[in-house]
Design an enzyme around this catalytic site. Sequence first.
Site, short mmCIF file in Angstrom:
data_model
loop_
_atom_site.label_atom_id
_atom_site.label_comp_id
_atom_site.label_asym_id
_atom_site.label_seq_id
_atom_site.Cartn_x
_atom_site.Cartn_y
_atom_site.Cartn_z
N HIS A 161 8.49 -11.54 -24.90
CA HIS A 161 7.87 -10.86 -26.05
C HIS A 161 8.06 -9.34 -25.98
O HIS A 161 8.63 -8.74 -26.90
CB HIS A 161 6.39 -11.24 -26.15
N HIS A 209 3.60 -2.75 -23.25
CA HIS A 209 2.45 -2.61 -24.15
C HIS A 209 1.31 -3.59 -23.87
O HIS A 209 0.19 -3.39 -24.33
CB HIS A 209 2.89 -2.68 -25.63
N GLU A 222 -3.70 -4.51 -20.89
CA GLU A 222 -4.64 -5.48 -21.48
C GLU A 222 -4.62 -6.82 -20.76
O GLU A 222 -5.67 -7.42 -20.50
CB GLU A 222 -4.23 -5.67 -22.96
N ASP A 223 -3.41 -7.33 -20.40
CA ASP A 223 -3.29 -8.71 -19.90
C ASP A 223 -3.13 -8.84 -18.38
O ASP A 223 -3.13 -9.95 -17.86
CB ASP A 223 -2.07 -9.39 -20.56
N ASP A 253 5.72 -4.94 -32.52
CA ASP A 253 4.96 -6.00 -31.86
C ASP A 253 4.55 -7.06 -32.89
O ASP A 253 4.73 -8.27 -32.69
CB ASP A 253 3.74 -5.38 -31.17
N ASP A 301 18.05 -12.01 -64.07
CA ASP A 301 19.06 -11.61 -65.05
C ASP A 301 19.46 -10.14 -64.87
O ASP A 301 20.13 -9.57 -65.71
CB ASP A 301 18.50 -11.86 -66.46
#
Length: 705
Positions: free
Chosen positions: A48, A72, A76-77, A139, A259
Site C-alpha cells: 500500500h 505514512h 499509526e500502525d 493514499d 452529440d
Amino acid sequence: MNTIDDLCDRLKGYLPAEEIQQVRRAYFYAEQAHDGQKRSSGEHYVTHPLAVATILANLHMDHQALIAALLHDVIEDTGISKEAVARQFGEAVAELVDGVSKLTQIKFESKAEAQAENFRKMVLAMAEDIRVIIVKLADRLHNMRTLGALRRDKKRRIARETLDIYAPIANRLGINTLRLELEDLSFQAIYPMRYERLRKAVQQVRGNRKEVIKKIQQRLQERLEQDGLKGRVMGREKNLLSLYRKMKHQKKSFSDIMDVYAFRILTETVDDCYRALGTVHNTYKPVPGRFKDYVAIPKANGYQSLHTTLFGLSGMPIEVQIRTREMEAMANNGVAAHWLYKAGQTDRPIAEGSHARARQWVKGLLEMQQRAGDSLEFIEHVKVDLFPDEIYVFTPRGDIMEMPKGSTPVDFAYTVHTDIGNACVACRIDRKLAPLSAKLQSGQTVEIITAPGARPNLAWLSFVTTARARSAIRHYIKQQQKTESEALGRRLLDKALAQFDVRLEQLPEERLKPLLQEMEVTSLPELLEAIGLGKRMAYVVARRLLDDVEGASQTSQDEGSMIIHGTEGMVVSFARCCRPIPGDSILGHISFGSGIVVHRDTCRNLADIRDNPDKCVSLRWADQTVGDFGVNLKLEIEHQRGIIARIATLVTEMDANLERISVDERDARLSTLTLEVQVQNRVHLARVMKKLRLIPEVSRVVRLR
C-alpha cells in the site's frame, strides 16, 4: 505489481541519485516496520505505501513527499515514534508523516461528526505543509483502487466520503489526474450498474464516431499548419461521472450529451493560444456566448485555458480547449506542479502562482476553522467553498476578484476583508446603488459602502453564498450576543445585590472563587453571561454570594427597577403577545437562553409568575428611549374606494412605519382592518390614533392588547 526497483527507475527521470537512495532506504524501513501486517485483500501491507509513493512519483513530487508516503502508516500502525522517523529521515519528513497520521479515524457520536473532525484536522495539517493533503489524496486513491475486498456498505460509505470531500479538494488544488480517477472509482462503487451501462454505451459511441472525430481532428491540424502554428490537436474523453451528472441535472438523454465532439489543442506559447483560437473560429463558426478566457483570468485552482464551442458539420457542436503544454501540466498536476518545476530548478511563475493560491485558500479555511463553533458547522461552510462555479468581478481600483456563482455584495465585502464585511451598509454595482442581496454577474464593478458602528445583520445569512461570509457573520453575532448578555448579566446581578445594599465591586475576589467553582464556570464574565442568557438566576446567585456576609440586610424587592433603553441588542427582546412600547408599565420575564423578554405588566402570560423573583424582574423605560416599537391597531371602517391607501399614507405622514396590514370583511358595508405599526412611544401612538379617528370612514380605532 510495482516493486521498489520500478519506483526508483521512474524517479531517475527527475530526482538526483542521493535522493532516490533515501527513498529506497525509506521503503526498506517501512517494510521492516510493517512486517507481518496484511491488508484486507491478503497482500503484504507494504504494497500500500509503495503504491501511494508510485502515484506521487507520477505527479513528480519531491523525495520528502515520497518518503512520507512510504512511511505514512508507521506512526499509526507500528510502534515507531515521530522522533525515531525524524532521526532517520529528518524533521521535515517526520512532520509530514505526523500530519498524515493525524488524519486517522477517532471515536465520535456519529459518522458525520467523525468525518467533519477528520477534515478539520486535515486543514490544520495542510496549513503546516500542503504536501500533507497531496500524500493523503494519493493514499485515498490507492484505497479506492483496492475497495474490492471490503463489504458493500463500507465501499459505498468510503466512496461517498471521497466524492464529498477528497475529489473536490483535488479539484480545488488543480490536481485533475487524481480528481478524475477518484470520481470515476467513487461512481463505480456507489452505482456499479449505472457505471457499467454508461461505460459500455460510451465505448460503443466512440467506435461509431471514430471516422468523424478523425476527420475533424485532421481538418483542425491542417488549418493550424497552414497558419504556421505549432500545435497538436487531440480528441478529448468525457469523464463518466460528469456525463452522468449532466444527464441527471439537465434531464437530457445519453445521445443528446454525447452529440458533442470534444478536442484539445496544445500550443507552445500564450500568443499561439490566441492565434489558434482565430484559426479554429475561421474553420468553424463559433457559438455566440460560449467563449471563456481562463488564460487572462485563471480559475481559483490555477487552471488556464481558452474554451470555445463551434458549429461543426451538419450543425453538430464541437467543444475546443486551447492551452500551452505548461498549462496542460498545470491542469493535470495543479499544486503538485510546484514541486515538479522546483525539482527541475527552473523558474516557473505559473506553478508558483498555483501554489500561492492554494496556500491562500488553506489560510482562508484556517480562519473559518477558528471561527466555527464545531466541526460540523465548519464542514458545512467548507462544502459550499469546495463546489464553486466562479464569476469574476472588479474592485473600484480594477483588481479582479474571483467569487462563487450566486455571490452577493456582502460575499464580496467579506472576500475583500472581514472588517469591511462587518461594517458594510450599502453597495454600488457599476456605479449604481443596489441591494446587498443582489446576485453579482461576471464583469461587474462592485463598491462597498461602510459606516463606523455598523454591524452584520442576521438576515444576511439567508442570502450569502460564500463560506467565508457565512462563517464571519455567525462568529460576529455569537461574539455580540456574548458581550450583550455579559453586560445584561452584570446589570441583573447588580440589581439583585442592591436589594441587600451591596454592590458587585465591593465583593472581594476570594468570595467569588468558591461560587465560580460551585456554579462550574471558569470566570466572572462567564457567570455574568449565563445570568444574562437566563441560564442562572441573578437573585439566587446574589443570595449565594451573601449567605454569610455581615450587614447584608434585604431591602424592599421593588426598589431600583432595571432601566430599558431599547438598545440592549439580542439579549433584550419585546414580547409579541402584548407588544410593549415606551410609556407602558413593564415587567421582564427571564427566559432561559434568550435573556429578558419585556412584557406589559398587565400581560396575562405573566399572571402565574409575576411574584417569582427567579422568573421576573422589575423594569422601567429610560427617559430617552431609542428605536421604533411595534403595536397592533384594530380599525373598523366603511367600504370606500382607496380607503386603505389613504390610511397607509396617513400613517407614513405621521412618521410611523406600516409593517403589515390585513383586512377582514364583516359584511358588504363594513370591514375590520388590523395594522402593525412601528411607533416611538405612547405619545407618538396617541397622535397616530387621533389622526386615524379623523378619517370619516373610520368608526373605531383601538390598540390590541
